[in-house]
Motif scaffolding. Structure first.
Motif, PDB file in Angstrom:
ATOM      1  N   GLN A 426       0.738  -1.150   0.009  1.00  0.00           N
ATOM      2  CA  GLN A 426      -0.045  -0.171  -0.066  1.00  0.00           C
ATOM      3  C   GLN A 426       0.861   1.288  -0.175  1.00  0.00           C
ATOM      4  OE1 GLN A 426      -2.370  -0.823   3.539  1.00  0.00           O
ATOM      5  NE2 GLN A 426      -3.924  -1.985   2.487  1.00  0.00           N
ATOM      6  N   GLU A 427       1.896   1.331   0.750  1.00  0.00           N
ATOM      7  CA  GLU A 427       2.917   2.307   0.618  1.00  0.00           C
ATOM      8  C   GLU A 427       3.745   2.618  -0.432  1.00  0.00           C
ATOM      9  OE1 GLU A 427       5.005   1.889   4.218  1.00  0.00           O
ATOM     10  OE2 GLU A 427       3.281   2.497   5.673  1.00  0.00           O
ATOM     11  N   ASN A 428       4.140   1.411  -1.249  1.00  0.00           N
ATOM     12  CA  ASN A 428       4.744   1.608  -2.348  1.00  0.00           C
ATOM     13  C   ASN A 428       4.116   0.781  -3.382  1.00  0.00           C
ATOM     14  OD1 ASN A 428       7.808   2.124  -1.120  1.00  0.00           O
ATOM     15  ND2 ASN A 428       6.640   0.711   0.338  1.00  0.00           N
ATOM     16  N   PRO A 429       3.136   1.401  -4.098  1.00  0.00           N
ATOM     17  CA  PRO A 429       2.158   1.066  -5.448  1.00  0.00           C
ATOM     18  C   PRO A 429       3.129   0.852  -6.422  1.00  0.00           C
ATOM     19  CG  PRO A 429       1.939   3.327  -4.969  1.00  0.00           C
ATOM     20  CD  PRO A 429       2.598   2.903  -3.527  1.00  0.00           C
ATOM     21  N   THR A 430       2.925   0.023  -7.365  1.00  0.00           N
ATOM     22  CA  THR A 430       3.740  -0.539  -8.469  1.00  0.00           C
ATOM     23  C   THR A 430       3.400   0.937  -9.415  1.00  0.00           C
ATOM     24  OG1 THR A 430       1.650  -1.568  -9.502  1.00  0.00           O
ATOM     25  CG2 THR A 430       3.541  -2.835  -8.291  1.00  0.00           C
ATOM     26  N   ALA A 431       4.151   1.005 -10.562  1.00  0.00           N
ATOM     27  CA  ALA A 431       3.859   1.860 -11.714  1.00  0.00           C
ATOM     28  C   ALA A 431       2.335   1.720 -12.219  1.00  0.00           C
ATOM     29  CB  ALA A 431       4.734   1.693 -12.730  1.00  0.00           C
ATOM     30  N   ASP A 432       1.904   0.339 -12.704  1.00  0.00           N
ATOM     31  CA  ASP A 432       0.724   0.095 -12.985  1.00  0.00           C
ATOM     32  C   ASP A 432      -0.380   0.685 -12.135  1.00  0.00           C
ATOM     33  OD1 ASP A 432       1.858  -1.080 -15.165  1.00  0.00           O
ATOM     34  OD2 ASP A 432       1.659  -2.980 -14.423  1.00  0.00           O
ATOM     35  N   ALA A 433      -0.044   0.291 -10.693  1.00  0.00           N
ATOM     36  CA  ALA A 433      -1.142   0.809  -9.815  1.00  0.00           C
ATOM     37  C   ALA A 433      -1.567   2.176  -9.806  1.00  0.00           C
ATOM     38  CB  ALA A 433      -0.900   0.258  -8.432  1.00  0.00           C
ATOM     39  N   GLN A 434       0.025   2.913  -9.671  1.00  0.00           N
ATOM     40  CA  GLN A 434      -0.331   4.356  -9.929  1.00  0.00           C
ATOM     41  C   GLN A 434      -0.825   4.908 -11.062  1.00  0.00           C
ATOM     42  OE1 GLN A 434       3.627   6.269  -9.117  1.00  0.00           O
ATOM     43  NE2 GLN A 434       4.272   4.556  -7.643  1.00  0.00           N
ATOM     44  N   LEU A 435      -0.645   4.214 -12.103  1.00  0.00           N
ATOM     45  CA  LEU A 435      -1.367   4.735 -13.651  1.00  0.00           C
ATOM     46  C   LEU A 435      -2.881   4.563 -13.401  1.00  0.00           C
ATOM     47  CD1 LEU A 435      -1.214   5.874 -16.366  1.00  0.00           C
ATOM     48  CD2 LEU A 435      -0.691   3.524 -16.977  1.00  0.00           C
ATOM     49  N   ALA A 436      -3.174   3.485 -13.044  1.00  0.00           N
ATOM     50  CA  ALA A 436      -4.586   3.040 -12.964  1.00  0.00           C
ATOM     51  C   ALA A 436      -5.053   3.978 -11.724  1.00  0.00           C
ATOM     52  CB  ALA A 436      -4.911   1.821 -12.118  1.00  0.00           C
ATOM     53  N   SER A 437      -4.548   4.562 -10.577  1.00  0.00           N
ATOM     54  CA  SER A 437      -5.008   5.363  -9.856  1.00  0.00           C
ATOM     55  C   SER A 437      -5.294   6.975 -10.532  1.00  0.00           C
ATOM     56  CB  SER A 437      -4.331   5.449  -8.565  1.00  0.00           C
ATOM     57  OG  SER A 437      -4.735   6.398  -7.422  1.00  0.00           O
ATOM     58  N   ALA A 438      -4.172   7.371 -11.238  1.00  0.00           N
ATOM     59  CA  ALA A 438      -4.215   8.484 -11.903  1.00  0.00           C
ATOM     60  C   ALA A 438      -5.427   8.355 -12.744  1.00  0.00           C
ATOM     61  CB  ALA A 438      -3.028   8.818 -12.557  1.00  0.00           C
ATOM     62  N   LEU A 439      -5.589   7.466 -13.618  1.00  0.00           N
ATOM     63  CA  LEU A 439      -6.947   7.445 -14.672  1.00  0.00           C
ATOM     64  C   LEU A 439      -8.220   7.481 -13.967  1.00  0.00           C
ATOM     65  CD1 LEU A 439      -5.393   4.567 -17.385  1.00  0.00           C
ATOM     66  CD2 LEU A 439      -5.530   7.190 -17.395  1.00  0.00           C
ATOM     67  N   MET A 440      -8.467   6.658 -12.862  1.00  0.00           N
ATOM     68  CA  MET A 440      -9.495   6.720 -12.011  1.00  0.00           C
ATOM     69  C   MET A 440      -9.995   8.026 -11.533  1.00  0.00           C
ATOM     70  SD  MET A 440      -9.486   3.167 -10.075  1.00  0.00           S
ATOM     71  CE  MET A 440     -10.911   3.695  -9.129  1.00  0.00           C
ATOM     72  N   GLY A 441      -8.903   8.877 -11.319  1.00  0.00           N
ATOM     73  CA  GLY A 441      -9.161  10.206 -10.557  1.00  0.00           C
ATOM     74  C   GLY A 441      -9.172  11.058 -11.632  1.00  0.00           C
ATOM     75  N   GLN A 442      -8.749  11.144 -12.968  1.00  0.00           N
ATOM     76  CA  GLN A 442      -9.267  11.982 -14.087  1.00  0.00           C
ATOM     77  C   GLN A 442     -10.549  11.475 -14.472  1.00  0.00           C
ATOM     78  OE1 GLN A 442      -6.405  11.260 -17.281  1.00  0.00           O
ATOM     79  NE2 GLN A 442      -4.606  12.222 -16.102  1.00  0.00           N
ATOM     80  N   ALA A 443     -10.973  10.182 -14.528  1.00  0.00           N
ATOM     81  CA  ALA A 443     -12.483   9.781 -14.739  1.00  0.00           C
ATOM     82  C   ALA A 443     -13.159  10.491 -13.964  1.00  0.00           C
ATOM     83  CB  ALA A 443     -12.450   8.275 -15.044  1.00  0.00           C
ATOM     84  N   SER A 444     -12.932  10.454 -12.644  1.00  0.00           N
ATOM     85  CA  SER A 444     -14.023  11.087 -11.678  1.00  0.00           C
ATOM     86  C   SER A 444     -13.942  12.499 -11.809  1.00  0.00           C
ATOM     87  CB  SER A 444     -13.393  10.705 -10.026  1.00  0.00           C
ATOM     88  OG  SER A 444     -13.324   9.179 -10.058  1.00  0.00           O
ATOM     89  N   GLY A 445     -12.901  13.149 -12.186  1.00  0.00           N
ATOM     90  CA  GLY A 445     -13.123  14.478 -12.392  1.00  0.00           C
ATOM     91  C   GLY A 445     -13.949  15.089 -13.730  1.00  0.00           C
ATOM     92  N   ALA A 446     -13.924  14.216 -14.387  1.00  0.00           N
ATOM     93  CA  ALA A 446     -14.638  14.550 -15.858  1.00  0.00           C
ATOM     94  C   ALA A 446     -15.853  14.193 -15.525  1.00  0.00           C
ATOM     95  CB  ALA A 446     -14.067  13.517 -16.881  1.00  0.00           C
ATOM     96  N   ASN A 447     -16.285  13.066 -14.869  1.00  0.00           N
ATOM     97  CA  ASN A 447     -17.769  12.976 -14.345  1.00  0.00           C
ATOM     98  C   ASN A 447     -18.333  14.009 -13.797  1.00  0.00           C
ATOM     99  OD1 ASN A 447     -17.835  10.438 -16.057  1.00  0.00           O
ATOM    100  ND2 ASN A 447     -17.342   9.370 -14.103  1.00  0.00           N
ATOM    101  N   ALA A 448     -17.653  14.598 -12.652  1.00  0.00           N
ATOM    102  CA  ALA A 448     -18.154  15.439 -11.757  1.00  0.00           C
ATOM    103  C   ALA A 448     -18.138  16.773 -12.556  1.00  0.00           C
ATOM    104  CB  ALA A 448     -17.094  15.673 -10.654  1.00  0.00           C
ATOM    105  N   GLY A 449     -17.538  17.168 -13.569  1.00  0.00           N
ATOM    106  CA  GLY A 449     -17.385  18.211 -14.292  1.00  0.00           C
ATOM    107  C   GLY A 449     -18.699  18.265 -15.112  1.00  0.00           C
ATOM    108  N   GLY A 450     -18.863  17.050 -15.713  1.00  0.00           N
ATOM    109  CA  GLY A 450     -19.907  16.904 -16.946  1.00  0.00           C
ATOM    110  C   GLY A 450     -21.343  17.155 -16.076  1.00  0.00           C
ATOM    111  N   THR A 451     -21.417  16.539 -14.782  1.00  0.00           N
ATOM    112  CA  THR A 451     -22.753  16.835 -14.205  1.00  0.00           C
ATOM    113  C   THR A 451     -23.022  18.090 -13.597  1.00  0.00           C
ATOM    114  OG1 THR A 451     -22.362  14.565 -13.273  1.00  0.00           O
ATOM    115  CG2 THR A 451     -23.772  16.065 -12.048  1.00  0.00           C
ATOM    116  N   ALA A 452     -21.638  18.876 -13.329  1.00  0.00           N
ATOM    117  CA  ALA A 452     -21.950  20.292 -13.054  1.00  0.00           C
ATOM    118  C   ALA A 452     -22.537  20.983 -14.201  1.00  0.00           C
ATOM    119  CB  ALA A 452     -20.564  20.841 -12.390  1.00  0.00           C
ATOM    120  N   ALA A 453     -21.759  20.768 -15.411  1.00  0.00           N
ATOM    121  CA  ALA A 453     -22.360  21.489 -16.387  1.00  0.00           C
ATOM    122  C   ALA A 453     -23.630  21.364 -16.746  1.00  0.00           C
ATOM    123  CB  ALA A 453     -21.163  21.336 -17.724  1.00  0.00           C
ATOM    124  N   HIS A 454     -24.141  19.953 -16.683  1.00  0.00           N
ATOM    125  CA  HIS A 454     -25.384  19.676 -17.239  1.00  0.00           C
ATOM    126  C   HIS A 454     -26.498  20.601 -16.053  1.00  0.00           C
ATOM    127  CE1 HIS A 454     -28.876  17.295 -18.482  1.00  0.00           C
ATOM    128  NE2 HIS A 454     -29.216  17.325 -17.380  1.00  0.00           N
TER     129      HIS A 454
END
Length: 454
Positions: A426-454
């Motif tokens: 948990q304290e030392n995530p792999t590169a794949d885990a970090q990338l997946a976390s980043a993509l999930m964060g971007q997807a969450s932000g995009a969904n939040a922005g789309g909901t707000a604009a609507h």
């Protein structure tokens, strides 16, 4: 309510000590067989010192081995709540009292005598501060302690118990510890009492087996007659080996010796002479030796019978593993594994009860009331690392079980080690885990922005 001194002395004098003496006498016999000092084989009246020495060396601690074979399978290594509660505080008294090593003595006593005890008393965690209370857990032999239950099957705790401490006796009930001693005339006398305030007589019973009548047979007493039989067969074999395992040469027709000196010389000649000569009419011959093969087979059969009725692998008693395949060894261990598994259920329940009482002593009511706790045991099955990895890998891939949940199932890996691995991951995530976390964060932000604009 604290008992009066007269009541304590009366209870000990009329109930506890007489009952303890009867029970301890029975346990002393079991202890002699368990501690390799069994009852001596009866010899004929004409037996000499040589026979007694042969008898002594014919004794083998078979029942010690029966107990040890099971005890070595029993090592409690962690507590787990089926409700998913965090149990670090629940397990702390186990570590503080060095129970990872001390538990073995409790298991061996319970297996050998049929039952044993642990006691939990208030102690002081910080001696300098003197304020923080800690539970003191100790294993107790039934040869030093005698407990009385109102219902020996259903009751979790005894009404009271007697404990030997040097020349004194301790009587413990749900309120206090009473110390008794002997006066010069041998009479029992009250010395002092100390209130423990736990609310129960703090003794937990560990039963090897217990039936609906409260009987607790161990792994020694039922097999004493069989151990006697094996020792008798061994003595007969050793006697044959000592006295009759060679040919006896005979001479018929020799003149009677004139004196003892001549008789001794003639006997020596018959024992060691390569060539025997004699006068007219003297006939020489031999008497055959006694073969011990029948006694050896009888001893092997007795040992195999002991292995069968005690559910002990025969190769553990005989040491004979010639031409045994891996499947045969697994099959031979099956009965021992079932026996050890049954003991794990009973001893594990007693360990959990001990830790719940320790939580009560330390003032942790949630832990004291948690009956969902189960004890995890070390896996001692003989499997190679490759076999374990293959089996666990299939569980993860085919059944979808998270790999992290299987780490503590790897042979030799304790739950503490598995927890440290998970923390490191948990304290030392792999590169794949970090990338997946980043993509999930971007997807969450995009969904939040789309909901707000609507």
């Amino acid at each position: 309510m604290v008992m009066s001194p007269a009541s304590v002395v009366e209870l000990a004098q009329n109930v506890l000590i007489p009952g303890a003496q009867v029970e301890w006498q029975r346990l002393d016999l079991i202890d002699r067989w368990y501690r390799w000092s069994p009852e001596k084989l009866r010899l004929p009246a004409q037996a000499n010192q040589e026979h007694r020495q042969l008898r002594d060396i014919s004794e083998t601690p078979w029942l010690t081995l029966v107990v040890t074979t099971v005890a070595q399978q029993l090592v409690a290594e962690a507590a787990r709540s089926t409700s998913g509660r965090e149990l670090s505080a629940f397990w702390t008294p186990w570590q503080n009292n060095r129970m990872p090593s001390r538990q073995r003595a409790i298991h061996r006593a319970a297996l050998a005598y049929g039952y044993a005890y642990s006691t939990v008393m208030p102690g002081v965690l910080d001696a300098e501060a003197g304020t923080q209370q800690a539970a003191v857990i100790r294993g107790r032999s039934p040869r030093d302690m005698f407990a009385v239950y109102q219902d020996p099957v259903e009751d979790e705790y005894p009404m009271y118990y007697l404990q030997k401490r040097g020349s004194h006796f301790l009587v413990v009930d749900e309120e206090a510890v009473y110390t008794l001693g002997r006066e010069d005339g041998g009479r029992l006398a009250f010395i002092e009492y100390k209130v423990h305030g736990i609310g129960v007589a703090p003794a937990i019973r560990y039963s090897n087996q217990i039936d609906l009548e409260g009987r607790t047979p161990g792994e020694v007493e039922p097999f004493i007659p069989m151990a006697k039989r094996i020792n008798k067969t061994t003595f007969d074999r050793i006697t044959v080996q000592h006295y009759s395992s060679w040919k006896v040469r005979t001479a018929v027709g020799l003149e009677e010796p004139k004196d003892d000196e001549e008789a001794a010389k003639r006997k020596l000649l018959l024992q060691q002479g390569d060539i025997l000569t004699g006068g007219e009419g003297v006939q020489f011959g031999t008497l055959p030796e006694t073969s011990p093969s029948g006694l050896i087979q009888a001893e092997e059969r007795d040992v195999n019978t002991l292995a069968a009725v005690s559910q002990t692998p025969s190769h553990s008693l005989t040491g004979n593993m010639i031409n045994l395949s891996a499947d045969a060894i697994t099959e031979a261990r099956a009965m021992l594994d079932m026996k050890a598994g049954e003991r794990k259920v009973g001893f594990g329940d007693s360990h959990a009860q001990t830790l719940r009482l320790a939580a009560h002593v330390e003032g942790r009511p949630d832990d004291a009331a948690d009956f969902t706790v189960v004890i995890d045991w070390t896996d001692f099955q003989s499997r190679s690392m490759s076999q374990a990895a293959d089996a666990l890998g299939k569980l993860a891939s085919q059944l979808g079980i998270p790999a992290e949940k299987l780490w503590d199932r790897i042979p030799g890996v304790t739950p503490d080690v598995a927890s440290s691995w998970l923390k490191y991951k948990q304290e030392n995530p792999t590169a794949d885990a970090q990338l997946a976390s980043a993509l999930m964060g971007q997807a969450s932000g995009a969904n939040a922005g789309g909901t707000a604009a609507h």
